[in-house]
Design an enzyme around this catalytic site. Sequence first.
Site, PDB file in Angstrom:
ATOM      1  N   HIS A  96       3.967  -2.081 -16.895  1.00 47.70           N
ATOM      2  CA  HIS A  96       2.578  -1.856 -16.503  1.00 47.70           C
ATOM      3  C   HIS A  96       1.610  -2.427 -17.546  1.00 47.70           C
ATOM      4  CE1 HIS A  96       3.354   1.537 -13.375  1.00 47.70           C
ATOM      5  NE2 HIS A  96       4.134   0.488 -13.197  1.00 47.70           N
ATOM      6  N   GLU A  98      -0.955  -1.196 -18.997  1.00 43.85           N
ATOM      7  CA  GLU A  98      -1.282  -0.307 -20.125  1.00 43.85           C
ATOM      8  C   GLU A  98      -0.203  -0.396 -21.200  1.00 43.85           C
ATOM      9  OE1 GLU A  98      -1.127   0.351 -16.873  1.00 43.85           O
ATOM     10  OE2 GLU A  98      -2.293   2.111 -16.321  1.00 43.85           O
ATOM     11  N   CYS A 122      -0.513   5.635 -14.438  1.00 40.45           N
ATOM     12  CA  CYS A 122       0.554   6.474 -13.880  1.00 40.45           C
ATOM     13  C   CYS A 122       1.053   7.430 -14.974  1.00 40.45           C
ATOM     14  CB  CYS A 122       1.701   5.597 -13.369  1.00 40.45           C
ATOM     15  SG  CYS A 122       2.663   4.841 -14.693  1.00 40.45           S
ATOM     16  N   CYS A 125       2.625   5.655 -18.063  1.00 36.82           N
ATOM     17  CA  CYS A 125       1.621   5.052 -18.949  1.00 36.82           C
ATOM     18  C   CYS A 125       0.801   6.137 -19.639  1.00 36.82           C
ATOM     19  CB  CYS A 125       0.713   4.112 -18.169  1.00 36.82           C
ATOM     20  SG  CYS A 125       1.577   2.626 -17.635  1.00 36.82           S
TER      21      CYS A 125
HETATM   22  O1  LIG Z   1      -1.834   1.682 -13.855  1.00 40.92           O
HETATM   23  C1  LIG Z   1      -1.104   0.820 -13.349  1.00 40.92           C
HETATM   24  N1  LIG Z   1      -0.742  -0.269 -14.095  1.00 40.92           N
HETATM   25  C2  LIG Z   1       0.019  -1.265 -13.580  1.00 40.92           C
HETATM   26  O2  LIG Z   1       0.272  -2.250 -14.259  1.00 40.92           O
HETATM   27  N2  LIG Z   1       0.492  -1.131 -12.287  1.00 40.92           N
HETATM   28  C3  LIG Z   1       1.259  -2.217 -11.705  1.00 40.92           C
HETATM   29  C4  LIG Z   1       2.695  -1.971 -11.440  1.00 40.92           C
HETATM   30  C5  LIG Z   1       2.955  -2.849 -10.239  1.00 40.92           C
HETATM   31  O3  LIG Z   1       3.196  -4.188 -10.655  1.00 40.92           O
HETATM   32  C6  LIG Z   1       1.656  -2.773  -9.477  1.00 40.92           C
HETATM   33  C7  LIG Z   1       1.624  -1.698  -8.414  1.00 40.92           C
HETATM   34  O4  LIG Z   1       2.264  -2.182  -7.290  1.00 40.92           O
HETATM   35  P1  LIG Z   1       1.917  -1.717  -5.807  1.00 40.92           P
HETATM   36  O5  LIG Z   1       0.404  -1.489  -5.746  1.00 40.92           O
HETATM   37  O6  LIG Z   1       2.320  -2.871  -4.972  1.00 40.92           O
HETATM   38  O7  LIG Z   1       2.696  -0.460  -5.580  1.00 40.92           O
HETATM   39  O8  LIG Z   1       0.679  -2.502 -10.425  1.00 40.92           O
HETATM   40  C8  LIG Z   1       0.174  -0.056 -11.536  1.00 40.92           C
HETATM   41  C9  LIG Z   1      -0.601   0.921 -12.023  1.00 40.92           C
HETATM   42  C10 LIG Z   1      -0.964   2.077 -11.171  1.00 40.92           C
HETATM   43  O9  LIG Z   1      -1.021   3.172 -11.862  1.00 40.92           O
HETATM   44 ZN   LIG Z   2       1.816   2.891 -15.411  1.00 42.68          ZN
END
Ligand SMILES: O=c1[nH]c(=O)n([C@H]2C[C@H](O)[C@@H](COP(=O)(O)O)O2)cc1CO
Ligand SMILES: [Zn+2]
Length: 189
Positions: A96, A98, A122, A125
């Site tokens: 992610h 973060e 999430c 993170c």
């Molecule tokens: O805070 C975040 N940071 C982050 O980098 N992500 C990324 C993980 C995935 O590559 C994508 C989420 O995928 P999707 O929306 O298709 O479920 O975003 C998702 C979140 C959501 O909390």
């Molecule tokens: Zn996350």
Amino acid sequence: MDLTENIANISLHEEQTAKKRNDYIDWQEYFMAVAFLAAKRSKDPKTQVGACIVNNDNKIVGIGYNGMPIGCNDDDFPWGKNTPSPLDSKYLYVCHAEMNAILNKNSADVKDCTIYVGLFPCNECAKMIIQSGIKKVVYLSDKNAHRPEYIASKKMFNASNIIYKQYKPRISKIEINFDIDWDLVSPTK
Ligand SMILES: O=c1[nH]c(=O)n([C@H]2C[C@H](O)[C@@H](COP(=O)(O)O)O2)cc1CO
Ligand SMILES: [Zn+2]
């Protein structure tokens, strides 16, 4: 005073009374825009997220976006979401934004810093944010607020006294234009 002299005096007066421009972006716009620019590096076909960590001197100390771990080839690892086996979708692999921003830090630590991020963090993170010493989260969207992971994030942030605040943009768009005519902006003497 002849006409040329008069014009020269007027332009001298304009130079001497020149004011700073006031349509510059503010700090929050700048940091959120940096997060959004970083997100443009993401290979995720569905959701691109960026994060920007800032210290108390308004210095950027870390930037990240969601992507595969180092060594895990973007072209070999999966980007799908709804696959029969979890091993064939992105979720078990992708780092992610973060997490990447924290790990990419260019300072000794990120204690007391603020993280600007496109999506509310999430639970995984949130744990990293808390453990790293970051004290404030500024996010744009809370679209997953109803999901347990995000409710858990808020529980942890509340318990750990991490401030979280939704960013309400004053402007909906910041344009970056490489096509500037520099001579028109500031003619060469
Ligand atoms: O805070 C975040 N940071 C982050 O980098 N992500 C990324 C993980 C995935 O590559 C994508 C989420 O995928 P999707 O929306 O298709 O479920 O975003 C998702 C979140 C959501 O909390
Ligand atoms: Zn996350």
